[in-house]
Structures are given as C-alpha cells and as structure tokens.
Scaffold this motif. Structure first.
Motif, PDB file in Angstrom:
ATOM      1  N   LEU A  85       8.924  -0.794   4.598  1.00 55.22           N
ATOM      2  CA  LEU A  85       8.459  -0.017   3.483  1.00 55.22           C
ATOM      3  C   LEU A  85       8.188   1.485   4.091  1.00 55.22           C
ATOM      4  CD1 LEU A  85       5.773  -2.186   2.092  1.00 55.22           C
ATOM      5  CD2 LEU A  85       8.074  -1.900   1.330  1.00 55.22           C
ATOM      6  N   THR A  86       8.652   1.899   5.169  1.00 56.53           N
ATOM      7  CA  THR A  86       8.303   3.298   5.922  1.00 56.53           C
ATOM      8  C   THR A  86       9.156   4.324   5.268  1.00 56.53           C
ATOM      9  OG1 THR A  86       9.686   2.872   7.791  1.00 56.53           O
ATOM     10  CG2 THR A  86       7.318   2.124   8.024  1.00 56.53           C
ATOM     11  N   ASP A  87      10.237   3.963   4.615  1.00 54.29           N
ATOM     12  CA  ASP A  87      11.138   5.162   4.194  1.00 54.29           C
ATOM     13  C   ASP A  87      11.444   4.598   2.533  1.00 54.29           C
ATOM     14  OD1 ASP A  87      11.427   6.652   6.372  1.00 54.29           O
ATOM     15  OD2 ASP A  87      13.166   5.288   7.434  1.00 54.29           O
ATOM     16  N   VAL A  88      10.810   3.975   1.973  1.00 54.24           N
ATOM     17  CA  VAL A  88      11.080   3.685   0.775  1.00 54.24           C
ATOM     18  C   VAL A  88      10.517   5.144  -0.227  1.00 54.24           C
ATOM     19  CG1 VAL A  88      10.960   1.441   0.755  1.00 54.24           C
ATOM     20  CG2 VAL A  88       8.957   2.518   0.204  1.00 54.24           C
ATOM     21  N   PRO A  89      10.947   5.292  -1.479  1.00 51.26           N
ATOM     22  CA  PRO A  89      10.606   6.416  -2.014  1.00 51.26           C
ATOM     23  C   PRO A  89       8.995   6.368  -2.570  1.00 51.26           C
ATOM     24  CG  PRO A  89      12.643   5.472  -3.211  1.00 51.26           C
ATOM     25  CD  PRO A  89      12.306   4.766  -1.874  1.00 51.26           C
ATOM     26  N   TRP A  90       8.574   5.516  -2.420  1.00 55.33           N
ATOM     27  CA  TRP A  90       7.112   5.097  -2.738  1.00 55.33           C
ATOM     28  C   TRP A  90       6.266   5.068  -1.583  1.00 55.33           C
ATOM     29  CZ3 TRP A  90      10.936   2.288  -5.031  1.00 55.33           C
ATOM     30  CH2 TRP A  90      11.560   2.933  -6.279  1.00 55.33           C
ATOM     31  N   LYS A  91       6.713   5.708  -0.534  1.00 54.89           N
ATOM     32  CA  LYS A  91       6.107   5.168   0.747  1.00 54.89           C
ATOM     33  C   LYS A  91       4.393   5.676   0.600  1.00 54.89           C
ATOM     34  CE  LYS A  91       5.363   6.506   5.573  1.00 54.89           C
ATOM     35  NZ  LYS A  91       4.135   7.107   5.535  1.00 54.89           N
ATOM     36  N   ASP A  92       4.444   7.033   0.018  1.00 51.45           N
ATOM     37  CA  ASP A  92       3.084   7.881   0.026  1.00 51.45           C
ATOM     38  C   ASP A  92       1.933   6.866  -1.031  1.00 51.45           C
ATOM     39  OD1 ASP A  92       3.810   9.821   1.638  1.00 51.45           O
ATOM     40  OD2 ASP A  92       4.181  11.210  -0.002  1.00 51.45           O
ATOM     41  N   ASP A  93       2.757   6.214  -2.058  1.00 50.77           N
ATOM     42  CA  ASP A  93       1.852   5.260  -2.803  1.00 50.77           C
ATOM     43  C   ASP A  93       1.436   4.178  -2.218  1.00 50.77           C
ATOM     44  OD1 ASP A  93       2.426   7.234  -4.965  1.00 50.77           O
ATOM     45  OD2 ASP A  93       4.377   6.243  -5.371  1.00 50.77           O
ATOM     46  N   TYR A  94       2.242   3.629  -1.499  1.00 50.88           N
ATOM     47  CA  TYR A  94       1.947   2.361  -0.690  1.00 50.88           C
ATOM     48  C   TYR A  94       0.938   2.707   0.335  1.00 50.88           C
ATOM     49  CZ  TYR A  94       5.539  -0.871  -1.850  1.00 50.88           C
ATOM     50  OH  TYR A  94       6.369  -1.818  -2.619  1.00 50.88           O
ATOM     51  N   ASP A  95       0.791   3.843   0.914  1.00 47.84           N
ATOM     52  CA  ASP A  95      -0.263   4.461   1.830  1.00 47.84           C
ATOM     53  C   ASP A  95      -1.480   4.734   1.008  1.00 47.84           C
ATOM     54  OD1 ASP A  95       1.428   4.215   3.908  1.00 47.84           O
ATOM     55  OD2 ASP A  95       1.929   6.446   3.859  1.00 47.84           O
ATOM     56  N   LYS A  96      -1.452   5.001  -0.234  1.00 45.42           N
ATOM     57  CA  LYS A  96      -2.461   5.487  -1.074  1.00 45.42           C
ATOM     58  C   LYS A  96      -3.107   3.969  -1.611  1.00 45.42           C
ATOM     59  CE  LYS A  96      -3.951   8.398  -5.056  1.00 45.42           C
ATOM     60  NZ  LYS A  96      -3.059   9.319  -6.189  1.00 45.42           N
TER      61      LYS A  96
END
Length: 334
Positions: A85-96
């Motif tokens: 999941l580190t390079d998916v378009p929604w990485k920042d969302d996963y982190d949030k």
C-alpha cells in the motif's frame, strides 16, 4: 514501475477532480432530517448522512478514498496480505485513517471506533457464522451498506451477485456520491472509468481470437474461482478475453479441476494475495499433472493481478487495461 502505476491510477481515478484524497463539499442532505434514500441489494433504505464510517477490506475502503471521503471515516479493517500500500494513489488516506484490525471486522471494532455506519459486504466482512451481519448492527442502532458485488441473489443461501460487476461498481459509486454529497466526483470517476475501458475494448481481440481465461484464486484439491457476477468476469471480458466460468451464477465459488481441463483456458490469471505467493501458485499450476495438456499451461500463459484488482474496487479499470495488453499478445501467439 509501481510509482508509474500509482500515478496512472491516481489520474484515472480523479480525472477532472482536484487530486487524490481531495475532500468533498458537505452533503446538502446533512441538514435534511428526512435522510437520503438509496436502493441497496434491491431494498430501499433511508440513511442519515454518516460522519464516522467503518469499512472492511481493501476494495471497499478504496471506494471511499476515491470519492474523497476519508474525512468521514472512523477506520477500516483489512488483513495485511492484500498487497503493498506504500505506492497506491491513496497512500496518504491510508496513513490518515485508522487501521482498526488486521482481521475481519467485528462489532467490537465498530463500537470502539464510535462508528455510525458500516460499509462491508457478504464475505467482505459480513458473515452469518460469526454474527457480524447488517441485522446484528441494526440492533445496535448502526446502519450498514452492503457492497453491491456481494449482494445475495436468492438462488442459494450463499450465492452472490445481482448485476454485471462494473454496473455494481458504478452503482456503489453513485449511491455513495448521493449519500455524501459527492455526486459530481462520482460521476467524473465513472465517466473516466468508462472512457479508459472503452479504449481497451477498441484494441481487444474479437470473435474466435478472444482467449479463454480461467481465474485462479486459490486451492489445490479444488480451485476457488469467479463466475459471472464477480469482478473478474468483466475484468476479463472488457480486456478482450472470455471467462471460462461465465456460466456460474455466482461471484466467487469453488469448482472441480475437471471443469477447468474441459474448458481448456488459453490464459490463467492468478489472484495475488494471502500466505501463498503468486509465484508459489504459478509453480503449483505448472506442475499439477491434471493440467498438463491445458493450453495455458503448455504455453505458460499465466498473468498475475492483485487481489484488489479482482474485487469490486476503483482499481478495476486499471486491471482491465493491464490484462488487455497481455491478452492482445496471447491472441497474436495463438
């Protein structure tokens, strides 16, 4: 390569929308005491607009992210075997958004997160055997929305699927867009997906040149695969192939190896997830004696897609494009 793919996914998923993970305007229905009425799995349901959504699994979670609804989420449950999941378009969302559990979603997860809405599906979180069902949540005062790909169809107690898989994807994007005031974003996503898929179809093999494709999820004694109502059906068909299990009125189900041999697929697509790697699955298929005369095995035509490519998700169109490129080469070699 992963970064290029992530960029392409972001572009496809947010065409004419400002950036991956962008927030949306509050729904006008937020202040409407009558709520929003949607049709979910053939039933009309009226919802208050949720503020703390809990989701189950990667495809469902990314539907929320693609619509820019991460600020409405209280968390998600997902095994950690569903890909990088580190390079998916929604990485920042996963982190949030909080990762609540690396197992199946439970009532305790939802209550601990103070969730006011659950977005899951049958066998994508909802199960009768563990008591985590829409009815059980309703008794707790928590509404739910069922992933359309997973809607039970009434032919058996467990068979799933009520419409073509891409229609299921578009239905859920449209419904969620209406519920959360993200209708324009949903419409833009759908239009972008349809355009991307149409471009693949324009190049796809036709008639007798279309390769026959078998989707291999898992299993050695009996293979777990996908019928006409699972996402692989249209990932395969829109890419230019024919799903050899098209006649199965279910989304995901188990078949016998003899049926695979009889249908003699030209290509096998492996679903990559779980404790058994794609390379281990490939090695098994190539060495399994009953398959030795199957065209895909004789010519070693095996293609790998991630789990999230093959369940209802905003990654389906990208998967169609990648498989389409492979199938065109396979058709030329036949």
């Amino acid at each position: 390569m992963r970064k290029l793919l992530a960029a392409a996914l972001c572009l496809a998923a947010t065409a004419a929308v400002s950036g991956c993970g962008a927030t949306v305007e509050p729904s006008s229905a937020d202040a409407d005491s009558s709520g929003v009425t949607l049709t979910n799995c053939g039933r009309k349901v009226t919802y208050k607009v949720p503020q703390r959504v809990v989701t189950n699994d990667v495809g469902i979670t990314e539907l929320m992210f693609a619509l820019g609804l991460e600020d409405r989420m209280a968390g998600f449950a997902m095994p950690d075997d569903k890909g990088d999941l580190t390079d998916v378009p929604w990485k920042d969302d996963y982190d949030k958004v909080k990762w609540l559990s690396k197992d199946q979603l439970t009532k305790e997860n939802v209550l601990d997160a103070k969730g006011d809405f659950v977005f899951a599906g049958w066998n994508y979180g909802f199960r009768d055997d563990n008591g985590f069902t829409p009815d059980a949540l309703k008794k707790l005062g928590i509404p739910s929305y069922i992933l359309t790909e997973s809607c039970r169809n009434g032919r058996t107690k467990t068979s799933r699927g009520i419409m073509p898989p891409l229609d299921a994807l578009y239905t859920d994007l449209t419904n969620l867009g209406k519920l959360f005031g993200a209708e324009k974003r949903a419409a833009t996503l759908i239009a972008g997906f349809k355009k991307q898929i149409a471009e693949v179809q324009a190049k796809a093999p036709t008639g007798a040149d279309r390769p026959k494709v078998f989707l291999y999820d898992s299993g050695q004694d009996q293979p777990f695969t996908s019928g006409r109502y699972g996402a692989p059906e249209e990932v395969i068909s829109k890419a230019g192939g024919t799903n050899v299990m098209h006649d199965l009125d279910d989304s995901w189900t188990t078949v016998g190896w003899e049926s695979v041999v009889d249908r003699d697929p030209d290509v096998i697509v492996i679903c990559d997830y779980g404790d058994v790697t794609a390379e281990q699955k490939k090695k098994f298929l190539l060495s399994y004696p009953p398959l030795k005369n199957v065209s895909a095995i004789k010519h070693k035509r095996i293609f790998v897609l991630d789990y999230v490519d093959l369940v209802e998700s905003p990654r389906n169109p990208s998967a169609i494009a990648r498989l389409g490129t492979y199938l065109r080469t396979a058709a030329e070699e036949q």
